[in-house]
Design a protein around this motif. Structure first.
Motif, mmCIF file in Angstrom:
data_model
loop_
_atom_site.group_PDB
_atom_site.id
_atom_site.type_symbol
_atom_site.label_atom_id
_atom_site.label_comp_id
_atom_site.label_asym_id
_atom_site.label_seq_id
_atom_site.Cartn_x
_atom_site.Cartn_y
_atom_site.Cartn_z
ATOM 1 N N THR A 168 -9.370 -12.787 1.169
ATOM 2 C CA THR A 168 -9.386 -13.062 -0.277
ATOM 3 C C THR A 168 -8.747 -14.424 -0.504
ATOM 4 O O THR A 168 -9.212 -15.424 -0.004
ATOM 5 C CB THR A 168 -8.682 -11.944 -1.081
ATOM 6 O OG1 THR A 168 -7.339 -11.814 -0.651
ATOM 7 C CG2 THR A 168 -9.405 -10.614 -0.920
ATOM 8 N N MET A 169 -7.672 -14.457 -1.278
ATOM 9 C CA MET A 169 -6.977 -15.701 -1.613
ATOM 10 C C MET A 169 -5.675 -15.756 -0.834
ATOM 11 O O MET A 169 -4.910 -14.813 -0.858
ATOM 12 C CB MET A 169 -6.679 -15.701 -3.112
ATOM 13 C CG MET A 169 -6.036 -16.947 -3.615
ATOM 14 S SD MET A 169 -7.233 -18.190 -4.078
ATOM 15 C CE MET A 169 -7.423 -17.807 -5.817
ATOM 16 N N ALA A 206 -11.245 -21.159 4.623
ATOM 17 C CA ALA A 206 -12.375 -20.420 4.060
ATOM 18 C C ALA A 206 -11.773 -19.236 3.338
ATOM 19 O O ALA A 206 -11.002 -18.468 3.937
ATOM 20 C CB ALA A 206 -13.324 -19.951 5.152
ATOM 21 N N ILE A 207 -12.063 -19.102 2.046
ATOM 22 C CA ILE A 207 -11.449 -18.011 1.285
ATOM 23 C C ILE A 207 -12.510 -17.051 0.751
ATOM 24 O O ILE A 207 -13.674 -17.404 0.604
ATOM 25 C CB ILE A 207 -10.537 -18.535 0.143
ATOM 26 C CG1 ILE A 207 -11.347 -19.255 -0.931
ATOM 27 C CG2 ILE A 207 -9.458 -19.447 0.708
ATOM 28 C CD1 ILE A 207 -10.505 -19.638 -2.159
ATOM 29 N N GLY A 220 -11.261 -26.461 0.943
ATOM 30 C CA GLY A 220 -11.856 -25.324 1.632
ATOM 31 C C GLY A 220 -13.189 -24.917 1.052
ATOM 32 O O GLY A 220 -13.792 -25.625 0.229
ATOM 33 N N LEU A 221 -13.653 -23.776 1.538
ATOM 34 C CA LEU A 221 -14.910 -23.202 1.092
ATOM 35 C C LEU A 221 -14.606 -21.835 0.486
ATOM 36 O O LEU A 221 -13.891 -21.046 1.097
ATOM 37 C CB LEU A 221 -15.880 -23.030 2.266
ATOM 38 C CG LEU A 221 -16.101 -24.258 3.151
ATOM 39 C CD1 LEU A 221 -17.048 -23.899 4.299
ATOM 40 C CD2 LEU A 221 -16.655 -25.416 2.340
ATOM 41 N N VAL A 235 -18.906 -28.209 -20.814
ATOM 42 C CA VAL A 235 -19.026 -26.841 -21.293
ATOM 43 C C VAL A 235 -18.131 -25.996 -20.406
ATOM 44 O O VAL A 235 -18.164 -26.132 -19.184
ATOM 45 C CB VAL A 235 -20.489 -26.343 -21.182
ATOM 46 C CG1 VAL A 235 -20.566 -24.851 -21.486
ATOM 47 C CG2 VAL A 235 -21.380 -27.126 -22.116
ATOM 48 N N GLN A 236 -17.294 -25.161 -21.036
ATOM 49 C CA GLN A 236 -16.381 -24.332 -20.257
ATOM 50 C C GLN A 236 -16.856 -22.889 -20.242
ATOM 51 O O GLN A 236 -17.233 -22.352 -21.286
ATOM 52 C CB GLN A 236 -14.968 -24.394 -20.851
ATOM 53 C CG GLN A 236 -14.420 -25.820 -20.870
ATOM 54 C CD GLN A 236 -12.972 -25.863 -21.281
ATOM 55 O OE1 GLN A 236 -12.501 -25.011 -22.013
ATOM 56 N NE2 GLN A 236 -12.261 -26.878 -20.804
ATOM 57 N N PHE A 237 -16.829 -22.305 -19.057
ATOM 58 C CA PHE A 237 -17.127 -20.883 -18.948
ATOM 59 C C PHE A 237 -15.925 -20.182 -18.333
ATOM 60 O O PHE A 237 -15.419 -20.603 -17.288
ATOM 61 C CB PHE A 237 -18.376 -20.633 -18.090
ATOM 62 C CG PHE A 237 -18.738 -19.173 -18.047
ATOM 63 C CD1 PHE A 237 -19.399 -18.586 -19.122
ATOM 64 C CD2 PHE A 237 -18.383 -18.390 -16.962
ATOM 65 C CE1 PHE A 237 -19.702 -17.231 -19.106
ATOM 66 C CE2 PHE A 237 -18.683 -17.030 -16.938
ATOM 67 C CZ PHE A 237 -19.352 -16.461 -18.020
ATOM 68 N N ARG A 238 -15.469 -19.126 -19.012
ATOM 69 C CA ARG A 238 -14.292 -18.398 -18.546
ATOM 70 C C ARG A 238 -14.708 -17.031 -18.027
ATOM 71 O O ARG A 238 -15.549 -16.361 -18.628
ATOM 72 C CB ARG A 238 -13.289 -18.233 -19.691
ATOM 73 C CG ARG A 238 -12.699 -19.544 -20.158
ATOM 74 C CD ARG A 238 -11.797 -19.370 -21.374
ATOM 75 N NE ARG A 238 -11.159 -20.638 -21.730
ATOM 76 C CZ ARG A 238 -11.774 -21.610 -22.419
ATOM 77 N NH1 ARG A 238 -13.019 -21.440 -22.847
ATOM 78 N NH2 ARG A 238 -11.151 -22.737 -22.695
ATOM 79 N N SER A 239 -14.092 -16.655 -16.915
ATOM 80 C CA SER A 239 -14.341 -15.329 -16.367
ATOM 81 C C SER A 239 -13.025 -14.791 -15.825
ATOM 82 O O SER A 239 -12.099 -15.556 -15.547
ATOM 83 C CB SER A 239 -15.406 -15.406 -15.265
ATOM 84 O OG SER A 239 -15.001 -16.304 -14.265
ATOM 85 N N PRO A 240 -12.918 -13.466 -15.693
ATOM 86 C CA PRO A 240 -11.653 -12.898 -15.202
ATOM 87 C C PRO A 240 -11.341 -13.409 -13.798
ATOM 88 O O PRO A 240 -12.216 -13.459 -12.938
ATOM 89 C CB PRO A 240 -11.929 -11.385 -15.176
ATOM 90 C CG PRO A 240 -13.070 -11.185 -16.120
ATOM 91 C CD PRO A 240 -13.903 -12.433 -16.026
ATOM 92 N N ALA A 241 -10.093 -13.810 -13.586
ATOM 93 C CA ALA A 241 -9.664 -14.270 -12.267
ATOM 94 C C ALA A 241 -9.123 -13.086 -11.483
ATOM 95 O O ALA A 241 -8.626 -12.119 -12.049
ATOM 96 C CB ALA A 241 -8.591 -15.348 -12.404
ATOM 97 N N LEU A 242 -9.241 -13.185 -10.155
ATOM 98 C CA LEU A 242 -8.808 -12.073 -9.299
ATOM 99 C C LEU A 242 -7.350 -11.717 -9.531
ATOM 100 O O LEU A 242 -6.970 -10.551 -9.524
ATOM 101 C CB LEU A 242 -9.023 -12.443 -7.832
ATOM 102 C CG LEU A 242 -8.687 -11.327 -6.842
ATOM 103 C CD1 LEU A 242 -9.887 -10.422 -6.650
ATOM 104 C CD2 LEU A 242 -8.214 -11.885 -5.517
ATOM 105 N N ARG A 243 -6.530 -12.721 -9.725
ATOM 106 C CA ARG A 243 -5.088 -12.485 -9.870
ATOM 107 C C ARG A 243 -4.666 -12.321 -11.324
ATOM 108 O O ARG A 243 -3.525 -12.544 -11.671
ATOM 109 C CB ARG A 243 -4.316 -13.642 -9.255
ATOM 110 C CG ARG A 243 -4.346 -13.615 -7.742
ATOM 111 C CD ARG A 243 -3.563 -14.779 -7.212
ATOM 112 N NE ARG A 243 -3.295 -14.623 -5.782
ATOM 113 C CZ ARG A 243 -2.772 -15.572 -5.039
ATOM 114 N NH1 ARG A 243 -2.453 -16.720 -5.581
ATOM 115 N NH2 ARG A 243 -2.557 -15.370 -3.761
ATOM 116 N N GLY A 244 -5.585 -11.972 -12.181
ATOM 117 C CA GLY A 244 -5.263 -11.850 -13.592
ATOM 118 C C GLY A 244 -5.488 -13.161 -14.296
ATOM 119 O O GLY A 244 -5.619 -14.211 -13.672
#
Ligand SMILES: [Zn+2]
Length: 139
Positions: free
Chosen positions: A136-137, A115-116, A29-30, A62-71
């Protein structure tokens, strides 16, 4: 199905990070979410979700972490050399991985069905016809 399985292989701009998946994606999906837009510098990220057992990666990332919508956290992997964004998830830890489909060697193999995060879609980018849209998801 008698046809040859489609190959889902690709990698970053310089070729240092590569992947190859076997079988078909769980979903394609997109994603129009703000984080994907900012991570890619583009209007959306085309993605394919694969079971971790079905995909092989090579090359340091290289890993970049960010807060996910579902925790929890969302991890995005990019190439340390060229900066290309290639896939999501932590190799050896996560049970599935998101591949950013713009990295495919054969982009015609990508066939989005959903499409999400369309609530975050800028008005200057359209959703292709025929996709199932989610604000959303999906669950
Ligand atoms: Zn690279």
């Amino acid at each position: 199905m008698n046809s040859e399985p489609i190959s889902y292989a690709g990698g970053c701009l310089c070729g240092a990070v590569r992947y190859a998946a076997s079988g078909e994606p769980i979903v394609s999906g997109l994603c129009y979410c703000r984080d994907c837009r900012r991570a890619s510098g583009s209007a959306f990220i085309p993605f394919m979700l694969f079971d971790a057992a079905a995909i092989h990666f090579s090359g340091e990332t290289v890993q970049f972490r960010s807060p996910a919508l579902r925790g929890g956290e969302a991890t995005r992997n990019s190439c340390p050399k060229c900066g290309g964004l290639v896939f999501g998830g932590v190799v050896g830890v996560d049970e599935d991985h998101t591949i950013y489909a713009g990295t495919l060697d054969e982009p015609s193999h990508f066939a989005p069905v959903v499409a999400i995060f369309t609530r975050d879609r800028p008005e200057w980018v359209t959703v292709p016809p025929g996709l199932v849209s989610f604000e959303t998801m999906p669950d």
